[in-house]
Design a protein around this motif. Sequence first.
Motif, mmCIF file in Angstrom:
data_model
loop_
_atom_site.group_PDB
_atom_site.id
_atom_site.type_symbol
_atom_site.label_atom_id
_atom_site.label_comp_id
_atom_site.label_asym_id
_atom_site.label_seq_id
_atom_site.Cartn_x
_atom_site.Cartn_y
_atom_site.Cartn_z
ATOM 1 N N UNK A 187 1.036 -1.227 -0.099
ATOM 2 C CA UNK A 187 -0.111 -0.137 0.122
ATOM 3 C C UNK A 187 0.860 1.441 -0.180
ATOM 4 N N UNK A 188 2.044 1.345 0.476
ATOM 5 C CA UNK A 188 3.047 2.878 0.699
ATOM 6 C C UNK A 188 2.835 2.988 1.757
ATOM 7 N N UNK A 189 3.399 4.043 2.110
ATOM 8 C CA UNK A 189 2.769 5.084 3.109
ATOM 9 C C UNK A 189 2.171 5.491 3.816
ATOM 10 N N UNK A 190 1.518 5.807 4.806
ATOM 11 C CA UNK A 190 0.788 5.467 5.323
ATOM 12 C C UNK A 190 0.710 6.447 6.627
ATOM 13 N N UNK A 191 -0.161 6.219 7.999
ATOM 14 C CA UNK A 191 -0.293 7.482 8.776
ATOM 15 C C UNK A 191 0.074 5.958 10.036
ATOM 16 N N UNK A 192 0.487 6.369 11.480
ATOM 17 C CA UNK A 192 1.404 6.516 12.665
ATOM 18 C C UNK A 192 0.652 5.431 12.252
ATOM 19 N N UNK A 193 -0.910 5.165 12.691
ATOM 20 C CA UNK A 193 -1.728 4.335 12.770
ATOM 21 C C UNK A 193 -2.132 3.543 11.552
ATOM 22 N N UNK A 194 -1.518 3.710 10.908
ATOM 23 C CA UNK A 194 -2.748 2.987 10.024
ATOM 24 C C UNK A 194 -2.700 1.314 10.472
ATOM 25 N N UNK A 195 -1.973 1.050 10.954
ATOM 26 C CA UNK A 195 -2.100 -0.752 11.341
ATOM 27 C C UNK A 195 -1.669 -0.559 13.027
ATOM 28 N N UNK A 196 -2.860 -1.347 13.315
ATOM 29 C CA UNK A 196 -3.989 -1.118 14.778
ATOM 30 C C UNK A 196 -3.195 -2.160 15.826
ATOM 31 N N UNK A 197 -2.862 -2.541 16.590
ATOM 32 C CA UNK A 197 -3.419 -4.309 16.818
ATOM 33 C C UNK A 197 -3.421 -3.979 18.925
ATOM 34 N N UNK A 198 -4.582 -4.594 18.435
ATOM 35 C CA UNK A 198 -5.236 -4.204 20.233
ATOM 36 C C UNK A 198 -4.881 -5.713 20.820
ATOM 37 N N UNK A 199 -4.815 -5.262 21.972
ATOM 38 C CA UNK A 199 -4.434 -6.209 22.461
ATOM 39 C C UNK A 199 -2.611 -6.377 23.411
#
Length: 443
Positions: A187-199
């Motif tokens: 996908x290329x660059x994104x925001x700091x919150x582009x990938x979240x892991x809850x837990x």
Amino acid sequence: MTRRLTDDDGGRFDRALRANAEQVAAGLACQEESWSAGFTRRRMLQGVGMAGVAALASQLVTTKVAYAAGPGGTRNTVIVVFLRGGADGLRMLVPQAAGLGHHYLSSLRPTLVQADADIRTLPGTSGWGVNKGFDALLPLYRTGELAFVPAVSVAGVTRSHFQAQQFLERGGTSAATGWLDRTLAALGPGTTFRAMAEGGVAPTSLAGPQPDLSMNSLSDFTFPGWDGVKDASITAIRSLYRGIDSPLAQDVQTTLSAIAVAERANKSAGAKNGAVYPTGNFASSLSDLATLLRAEVGVEVATVDVGGWDTHTDEAGDLDALTASASAALAAFMTDLGPTRRKRVTVVVMTEFGRRVQTNASNGTDHGTGSMMFLLGGGLARSGVYGKWNALSANALRDGDVAPTNNAFDVLGEVVQKRLSVGSLASIFPGHAFHPLNLARTT
């Protein structure tokens, strides 16, 4: 031989310290002035005079822009919920009609096949029903936002929890990275919150070089310390690491920026649109995700793990309760997002393997093969049951298990390709011949 320091020595030392402090202060003031109109890559490089901070600059820029104006790309989000333990798909998505093998199923697991009153028939299917624990989610079926896939597995998955989870989350390869990490790379660059892991701990699917954030709770994702010293401490740490070209400095600046964004988002936390979450960590994680999605911080992918689905004993009560609890949490999440925001959200619920068709001596089931996936959200083509199914019979089973007729990578690949516009899947699921089930809509 030593010499005692005189008053003149002390004076010179003091003057040197003051001069050095003033020089540092002047340098920081210069940086503040050059960055005062907002972070841009050019200003960042100009301020510190080093090209090595490009990654840090980019990360800060994307975070700030994302919070102010929303991320680029599709602005869609894919959330993967992993039911750890091997959920029994046959008690969750029930082949209710005789033509699907209901009679044979009842003969092998007489204590686990529900009475008709406890099965909710799915309209528009060839005779499928679902566990009554799905009641909270069934309104989404009527609006075209809930779909199921039976008999799911991937060649190479065994009956070992660890091996099966690792295999699925790595995308069937021996590579060190996970399939979601490779999706982010595509996908290329994104925001700091582009990938979240809850837990708290990122799953293997996110393992790799792409940045992701893991958190136990949005409210706890904050800078430690009491209010009296918090702001001063943040300023001190940010200044201390500013302009330093090192991985640690990059992590510090990125973390401080993420904390600031999370704290702004957290001010609008709380269920909206009449949503009522059940108690429990799963519901809390989904509530946090809803807050971040409403804040438009640029979440592209997120993962949530739910344990406890390994039902070797007394399965009926345990599995039904788990299904009802998970469904209530997911229903609250979708309500919380509201009908407009959830059009950009697709949730995929999966597990590592199914259970054996025949019950064991403890009124439970042991590790099997073919399982079930279900999806919800605004990215679906329609509600229904997708994929191939072989009516259950002695000849149709594979070593006592549901023979897999649908591939988990086909489902996951179709969702990220159509909802995130990821393009080719060749690098995400290497070596896999892709056969979409046509269950998702193109953005």
